[in-house]
Design an enzyme around this catalytic site. Sequence first.
Site, PDB file in Angstrom:
ATOM      1  N   GLY A  23       0.749  -1.245  -0.033  1.00 19.59           N
ATOM      2  CA  GLY A  23      -0.024   0.177  -0.093  1.00 19.59           C
ATOM      3  C   GLY A  23       0.871   1.354  -0.112  1.00 19.59           C
ATOM      4  O   GLY A  23       0.246   2.144  -0.729  1.00 19.59           O
ATOM      5  N   HIS A  60      -2.452  -3.068  -5.617  1.00 17.41           N
ATOM      6  CA  HIS A  60      -1.846  -3.141  -4.349  1.00 17.41           C
ATOM      7  C   HIS A  60      -2.742  -3.476  -3.275  1.00 17.41           C
ATOM      8  O   HIS A  60      -3.977  -3.583  -3.558  1.00 17.41           O
ATOM      9  CB  HIS A  60      -1.321  -1.756  -4.130  1.00 17.41           C
ATOM     10  CG  HIS A  60      -2.174  -0.607  -3.612  1.00 17.41           C
ATOM     11  ND1 HIS A  60      -2.714  -0.441  -2.025  1.00 17.41           N
ATOM     12  CD2 HIS A  60      -2.762   0.492  -4.303  1.00 17.41           C
ATOM     13  CE1 HIS A  60      -3.323   0.248  -2.257  1.00 17.41           C
ATOM     14  NE2 HIS A  60      -3.287   1.067  -3.441  1.00 17.41           N
ATOM     15  N   CYS A  61      -2.306  -4.244  -2.165  1.00 11.46           N
ATOM     16  CA  CYS A  61      -3.053  -4.260  -0.989  1.00 11.46           C
ATOM     17  C   CYS A  61      -2.270  -3.699   0.136  1.00 11.46           C
ATOM     18  O   CYS A  61      -1.555  -2.742  -0.194  1.00 11.46           O
ATOM     19  CB  CYS A  61      -3.426  -5.781  -0.844  1.00 11.46           C
ATOM     20  SG  CYS A  61      -2.221  -6.774  -0.724  1.00 11.46           S
ATOM     21  N   ALA A  62      -2.549  -3.992   1.268  1.00 15.46           N
ATOM     22  CA  ALA A  62      -1.777  -3.461   2.291  1.00 15.46           C
ATOM     23  C   ALA A  62      -0.032  -3.827   2.393  1.00 15.46           C
ATOM     24  O   ALA A  62       0.558  -3.200   2.459  1.00 15.46           O
ATOM     25  CB  ALA A  62      -2.481  -3.792   3.876  1.00 15.46           C
ATOM     26  N   SER A  80      -3.679  -8.528  -3.568  1.00 10.19           N
ATOM     27  CA  SER A  80      -3.167  -8.055  -4.809  1.00 10.19           C
ATOM     28  C   SER A  80      -2.450  -9.082  -5.674  1.00 10.19           C
ATOM     29  O   SER A  80      -2.521  -9.168  -6.936  1.00 10.19           O
ATOM     30  CB  SER A  80      -1.964  -6.869  -4.651  1.00 10.19           C
ATOM     31  OG  SER A  80      -0.999  -7.228  -3.679  1.00 10.19           O
TER      32      SER A  80
END
EC number: 3.1.3.16
Length: 198
Positions: A39, A110-112, A118
């Site tokens: 992220g 993206h993710c965290a 992602s």
Amino acid sequence: MSSRGHSTLPRTLMAPRMISEGDLGGIAQITSSLFLGRGSVASNRHLLQARGITCIVNATIEIPNFNWPQFEYVKVPLADMPHAPIGLYFDTVADKIHSVSRKHGATLVHCAAGVSRSATLCIAYLMKFHNVCLLEAYNWVKARRPVIRPNVGFWRQLIDYERQLFGKSTVKMVQTPYGIVPDVYEKESRHLLPYWGI
């Protein structure tokens, strides 16, 4: 074509990259027009522009979009939980990545942490638009970003998606001392302590 009737990724994409993930500022280049990252990468406007990124897929509920005008944003509001319905977004996100690529743009998914949500979406994209099986798509993304580890629920949805696309699956869920995991995790899970997100 591989022996399974799927095409393989182009040889130019199959060559190992000499650029480390750290050199990419926390992102990994999956294809010429697809990047995968955590992220914090989405807040680095200079890095995004330097990589030619024009679209950002935010696969989190916890990180807001920055909504900078030079980027297109796609929000995939999911928690990294096995019951989260990520499969509902496979086609939409894959189609968007493909559309951006055809317009000579690039997409950051993206993710965290850049590990589960992602990665799952990137794997689904490779299956749909590069016509590779799940096992090949997973190995390709893992070679580019070794920390990926989609959760068990996401694996089940990827297996279902592969069956939908190709009529069979190249990854199976297997029982281990740590619970049911995809067979690609079986070997490494022998050396792990129990972890809820396996």
